[in-house]
Structure formats: C-alpha cells, structure tokens
Design a protein around this motif. Structure first.
Motif, PDB file in Angstrom:
ATOM      1  N   ARG A 176       0.831  -1.214   0.000  1.00  0.00           N
ATOM      2  CA  ARG A 176       0.000   0.000   0.000  1.00  0.00           C
ATOM      3  C   ARG A 176       0.860   1.256   0.000  1.00  0.00           C
ATOM      4  NH1 ARG A 176      -3.079  -2.895   3.916  1.00  0.00           N
ATOM      5  NH2 ARG A 176      -2.371  -1.497   5.557  1.00  0.00           N
ATOM      6  N   GLU A 177       1.924   1.253   0.793  1.00  0.00           N
ATOM      7  CA  GLU A 177       2.794   2.427   0.854  1.00  0.00           C
ATOM      8  C   GLU A 177       3.497   2.664  -0.480  1.00  0.00           C
ATOM      9  OE1 GLU A 177       5.373   1.742   4.157  1.00  0.00           O
ATOM     10  OE2 GLU A 177       3.712   1.766   5.610  1.00  0.00           O
ATOM     11  N   ALA A 178       3.939   1.585  -1.137  1.00  0.00           N
ATOM     12  CA  ALA A 178       4.603   1.728  -2.431  1.00  0.00           C
ATOM     13  C   ALA A 178       3.636   2.247  -3.489  1.00  0.00           C
ATOM     14  CB  ALA A 178       5.196   0.391  -2.861  1.00  0.00           C
ATOM     15  N   HIS A 179       2.410   1.734  -3.468  1.00  0.00           N
ATOM     16  CA  HIS A 179       1.386   2.178  -4.427  1.00  0.00           C
ATOM     17  C   HIS A 179       1.046   3.649  -4.194  1.00  0.00           C
ATOM     18  CE1 HIS A 179      -1.841   1.753  -7.269  1.00  0.00           C
ATOM     19  NE2 HIS A 179      -2.750   2.098  -6.371  1.00  0.00           N
ATOM     20  N   HIS A 180       0.884   4.010  -2.941  1.00  0.00           N
ATOM     21  CA  HIS A 180       0.589   5.391  -2.589  1.00  0.00           C
ATOM     22  C   HIS A 180       1.715   6.312  -3.065  1.00  0.00           C
ATOM     23  CE1 HIS A 180       0.212   8.947   0.014  1.00  0.00           C
ATOM     24  NE2 HIS A 180      -1.080   8.636   0.129  1.00  0.00           N
ATOM     25  N   ALA A 181       2.959   5.900  -2.826  1.00  0.00           N
ATOM     26  CA  ALA A 181       4.111   6.716  -3.215  1.00  0.00           C
ATOM     27  C   ALA A 181       4.178   6.881  -4.728  1.00  0.00           C
ATOM     28  CB  ALA A 181       5.399   6.071  -2.696  1.00  0.00           C
ATOM     29  N   ARG A 182       3.831   5.824  -5.476  1.00  0.00           N
ATOM     30  CA  ARG A 182       3.852   5.910  -6.936  1.00  0.00           C
ATOM     31  C   ARG A 182       2.853   6.941  -7.440  1.00  0.00           C
ATOM     32  NH1 ARG A 182       2.241   0.926 -11.024  1.00  0.00           N
ATOM     33  NH2 ARG A 182       2.952   1.912 -12.952  1.00  0.00           N
ATOM     34  N   ILE A 183       1.657   6.946  -6.870  1.00  0.00           N
ATOM     35  CA  ILE A 183       0.636   7.910  -7.274  1.00  0.00           C
ATOM     36  C   ILE A 183       1.049   9.319  -6.872  1.00  0.00           C
ATOM     37  CG2 ILE A 183      -1.786   8.575  -6.997  1.00  0.00           C
ATOM     38  CD1 ILE A 183      -2.388   5.584  -6.538  1.00  0.00           C
ATOM     39  N   GLU A 184       1.644   9.457  -5.694  1.00  0.00           N
ATOM     40  CA  GLU A 184       2.118  10.768  -5.240  1.00  0.00           C
ATOM     41  C   GLU A 184       3.183  11.314  -6.185  1.00  0.00           C
ATOM     42  OE1 GLU A 184       2.650  14.236  -3.279  1.00  0.00           O
ATOM     43  OE2 GLU A 184       1.069  12.773  -2.845  1.00  0.00           O
ATOM     44  N   ARG A 185       4.117  10.464  -6.609  1.00  0.00           N
ATOM     45  CA  ARG A 185       5.162  10.905  -7.542  1.00  0.00           C
ATOM     46  C   ARG A 185       4.546  11.378  -8.860  1.00  0.00           C
ATOM     47  NH1 ARG A 185       7.749   6.309  -5.527  1.00  0.00           N
ATOM     48  NH2 ARG A 185       7.214   5.094  -7.394  1.00  0.00           N
ATOM     49  N   ALA A 186       3.547  10.637  -9.355  1.00  0.00           N
ATOM     50  CA  ALA A 186       2.891  11.028 -10.608  1.00  0.00           C
ATOM     51  C   ALA A 186       2.178  12.364 -10.458  1.00  0.00           C
ATOM     52  CB  ALA A 186       1.906   9.942 -11.033  1.00  0.00           C
ATOM     53  N   ALA A 187       1.516  12.574  -9.327  1.00  0.00           N
ATOM     54  CA  ALA A 187       0.806  13.832  -9.100  1.00  0.00           C
ATOM     55  C   ALA A 187       1.778  15.004  -9.014  1.00  0.00           C
ATOM     56  CB  ALA A 187      -0.029  13.731  -7.822  1.00  0.00           C
ATOM     57  N   THR A 188       2.866  14.803  -8.298  1.00  0.00           N
ATOM     58  CA  THR A 188       3.868  15.860  -8.153  1.00  0.00           C
ATOM     59  C   THR A 188       4.498  16.196  -9.500  1.00  0.00           C
ATOM     60  OG1 THR A 188       4.338  15.129  -5.902  1.00  0.00           O
ATOM     61  CG2 THR A 188       5.993  16.519  -6.957  1.00  0.00           C
ATOM     62  N   ALA A 189       4.813  15.175 -10.293  1.00  0.00           N
ATOM     63  CA  ALA A 189       5.417  15.397 -11.604  1.00  0.00           C
ATOM     64  C   ALA A 189       4.457  16.121 -12.544  1.00  0.00           C
ATOM     65  CB  ALA A 189       5.841  14.057 -12.211  1.00  0.00           C
ATOM     66  N   ALA A 190       3.180  15.737 -12.512  1.00  0.00           N
ATOM     67  CA  ALA A 190       2.194  16.388 -13.371  1.00  0.00           C
ATOM     68  C   ALA A 190       2.007  17.847 -12.982  1.00  0.00           C
ATOM     69  CB  ALA A 190       0.862  15.644 -13.287  1.00  0.00           C
ATOM     70  N   ALA A 191       1.996  18.120 -11.671  1.00  0.00           N
ATOM     71  CA  ALA A 191       1.858  19.507 -11.219  1.00  0.00           C
ATOM     72  C   ALA A 191       3.015  20.361 -11.724  1.00  0.00           C
ATOM     73  CB  ALA A 191       1.793  19.543  -9.691  1.00  0.00           C
ATOM     74  N   ALA A 192       4.230  19.806 -11.676  1.00  0.00           N
ATOM     75  CA  ALA A 192       5.400  20.537 -12.162  1.00  0.00           C
ATOM     76  C   ALA A 192       5.345  20.724 -13.677  1.00  0.00           C
ATOM     77  CB  ALA A 192       6.669  19.795 -11.760  1.00  0.00           C
ATOM     78  N   ALA A 193       4.927  19.688 -14.385  1.00  0.00           N
ATOM     79  CA  ALA A 193       4.903  19.731 -15.841  1.00  0.00           C
ATOM     80  C   ALA A 193       3.867  20.706 -16.384  1.00  0.00           C
ATOM     81  CB  ALA A 193       4.639  18.332 -16.397  1.00  0.00           C
ATOM     82  N   PHE A 194       2.730  20.795 -15.699  1.00  0.00           N
ATOM     83  CA  PHE A 194       1.662  21.643 -16.201  1.00  0.00           C
ATOM     84  C   PHE A 194       1.631  23.011 -15.537  1.00  0.00           C
ATOM     85  CE2 PHE A 194      -0.021  17.279 -16.983  1.00  0.00           C
ATOM     86  CZ  PHE A 194       0.126  17.323 -18.364  1.00  0.00           C
ATOM     87  N   GLY A 195       2.682  23.334 -14.774  1.00  0.00           N
ATOM     88  CA  GLY A 195       2.833  24.688 -14.248  1.00  0.00           C
ATOM     89  C   GLY A 195       1.956  25.046 -13.084  1.00  0.00           C
ATOM     90  N   ARG A 196       1.457  24.045 -12.379  1.00  0.00           N
ATOM     91  CA  ARG A 196       0.642  24.341 -11.202  1.00  0.00           C
ATOM     92  C   ARG A 196       1.359  23.785  -9.990  1.00  0.00           C
ATOM     93  NH1 ARG A 196      -5.469  22.925 -13.316  1.00  0.00           N
ATOM     94  NH2 ARG A 196      -5.566  24.554 -14.903  1.00  0.00           N
ATOM     95  N   GLY A 197       1.872  24.669  -9.184  1.00  0.00           N
ATOM     96  CA  GLY A 197       2.621  24.241  -8.011  1.00  0.00           C
ATOM     97  C   GLY A 197       1.734  23.809  -6.870  1.00  0.00           C
ATOM     98  N   ASP A 198       2.323  23.661  -5.707  1.00  0.00           N
ATOM     99  CA  ASP A 198       1.615  23.275  -4.494  1.00  0.00           C
ATOM    100  C   ASP A 198       0.816  21.985  -4.709  1.00  0.00           C
ATOM    101  OD1 ASP A 198      -0.794  24.785  -2.199  1.00  0.00           O
ATOM    102  OD2 ASP A 198       0.862  23.398  -1.838  1.00  0.00           O
ATOM    103  N   ALA A 199       1.519  20.970  -5.229  1.00  0.00           N
ATOM    104  CA  ALA A 199       0.919  19.639  -5.472  1.00  0.00           C
ATOM    105  C   ALA A 199      -0.328  19.702  -6.318  1.00  0.00           C
ATOM    106  CB  ALA A 199       0.635  18.939  -4.131  1.00  0.00           C
ATOM    107  N   GLY A 200      -0.347  20.616  -7.307  1.00  0.00           N
ATOM    108  CA  GLY A 200      -1.449  20.660  -8.252  1.00  0.00           C
ATOM    109  C   GLY A 200      -2.626  21.491  -7.825  1.00  0.00           C
ATOM    110  N   ARG A 201      -2.551  22.183  -6.686  1.00  0.00           N
ATOM    111  CA  ARG A 201      -3.685  22.972  -6.224  1.00  0.00           C
ATOM    112  C   ARG A 201      -3.883  24.179  -7.133  1.00  0.00           C
ATOM    113  NH1 ARG A 201      -3.086  24.642  -0.291  1.00  0.00           N
ATOM    114  NH2 ARG A 201      -3.266  22.378  -0.076  1.00  0.00           N
ATOM    115  N   THR A 202      -5.111  24.375  -7.602  1.00  0.00           N
ATOM    116  CA  THR A 202      -5.390  25.525  -8.459  1.00  0.00           C
ATOM    117  C   THR A 202      -5.641  26.756  -7.606  1.00  0.00           C
ATOM    118  OG1 THR A 202      -7.732  24.945  -8.504  1.00  0.00           O
ATOM    119  CG2 THR A 202      -6.352  24.109 -10.304  1.00  0.00           C
ATOM    120  N   GLN A 203      -5.406  27.904  -8.199  1.00  0.00           N
ATOM    121  CA  GLN A 203      -5.624  29.169  -7.478  1.00  0.00           C
ATOM    122  C   GLN A 203      -7.060  29.637  -7.658  1.00  0.00           C
ATOM    123  OE1 GLN A 203      -3.202  30.390  -5.531  1.00  0.00           O
ATOM    124  NE2 GLN A 203      -2.085  28.539  -6.110  1.00  0.00           N
TER     125      GLN A 203
END
Length: 203
Positions: A176-203
């Motif tokens: 469960r921890e490994a699966h959770h970490a994998r999803i977290e990494r994908a979310a963090t990477a997507a937030a960086a790639a699409f220019g929305r910081g703070d773990a993808g939180r929109t303003q």
C-alpha cells in the motif's frame, strides 16, 4: 409488467446497498465505527444512523405510513445534523436494530404501493412526488453515502469492496505504501509539468 419489473429492480438494488452499508461496520471496534474521519466529522455508524432516519421519513410519512418509532422532526433546527453521529449513550446494537426495523417498514411500503403512488415531501421545493421518484432519490443517497463509507473504511484498515461477497483482497502495508508513493510521484510530476505548483492545487 414493466412497472413491476422496475419496482423490483430498484428495490433489489436498494436492498444490496443497505446490506453493504452495514457490512462496512464488520470487524471494527466501538471507537472506529464512531470516530470522526473527516474535518466535518463523517463517521461510519453515523452514516448508518443518517440513512435509516431519512429512509424512515421518505418511505414513511411521505406516503402517509409513518414509521412507528419516534424520529426527530425534520424541521427541528436544534436536531439538525444529530442524525450524522452517534452519542456515547447510543449503542451500535440500537442503531443497527432500528436500521433493520426501518428496512422492514420501508419494504412493506414499497410492496403496498405502485410506482405512481403519490406522496408529499414537505421539505422539498416541489413536494408532490411519486414512489418512483423517492426510490430513485433513496438509491442516489444510499449510493453516495456508501461511497463515503468505502473511503472511511479504507482509511481505517485498508479494507475495500462493494460487499462481503466481493471484498477486494487486502495487501500488506508495504504494498500500500509503495502504491501510494507511486501515485504521489505522478501527481507531483504532473503539477510541475503543467505549471501548477503546491501539489497541483489551483488558485
């Protein structure tokens, strides 16, 4: 014939969801079935209490067949929200027992009426309804709160599934921890790639 089929189909789905809701309590202690698991206090036994209270109203007084046990008035502001949690004086057995008595009363109402039987919901802006409308409403509400219960139970012990028959296999903590970490990494990477910081939180 189609009305009989539709009523039995809707009623059958409601029965399945009801039992799944109670199944979410299985194997948990008193604290875990009552403890608030969201910032608004959502908890498993409170969801059971809430659903049975409103089913008693919708398939009771709405059709002139009031549930024979006391219920707080729907328009009593002092009682608003009291059906969403369980006091220290209320036992699990009381809540579950009343729930099953509500189901029995509701089932009798469904059996006695046709889908086009008229009812009156005084707390709705368009209060004149049919049994069909109420069955759809109850299915929607029960499904919504069953989804809440899914997430709450998963938070407690990782248990998931739509019913005891279809319980998903439980994985160990490391998986469960490994699966959770994998999803977290994908979310963090997507937030960086699409220019929305703070773990993808929109303003």
């Amino acid at each position: 014939m189609i009305d009989d089929f539709a009523k039995e189909h809707l009623h059958g789905d409601l029965r399945v969801m009801r039992e799944a809701m109670l199944w979410k309590l299985d194997g948990l202690g008193e604290y875990d079935v009552r403890r608030p698991l969201t910032v608004t206090g959502t908890n498993l036994l409170g969801l059971v209490k809430h659903l049975s209270t409103w089913e008693a109203r919708y398939l009771g007084e709405v059709f002139g067949r009031p549930f024979p046990e006391p219920l707080p008035r729907w328009d009593d502001l002092a009682e608003r929200g009291a059906d969403l949690w369980v006091t220290e004086r209320e036992t699990r057995e009381e809540i579950v027992g009343r729930c099953r008595r509500v189901w029995e009363h509701s089932d009798a109402t469904i059996a006695a009426l046709t889908l086009d039987s008229p009812g009156h919901v005084p707390w709705w802006p368009r209060p004149d309804v049919k049994l069909f409308t109420i069955l759809i409403h109850l299915l929607t509400e029960t499904s919504r709160h069953l989804g809440h219960a899914d997430i709450l139970r998963e938070q407690l012990d990782g248990s998931t599934g739509t019913s005891a028959e279809y319980a998903a296999p439980q994985h160990d903590a490391a998986f469960r921890e490994a699966h959770h970490a994998r999803i977290e990494r994908a979310a963090t990477a997507a937030a960086a790639a699409f220019g929305r910081g703070d773990a993808g939180r929109t303003q």
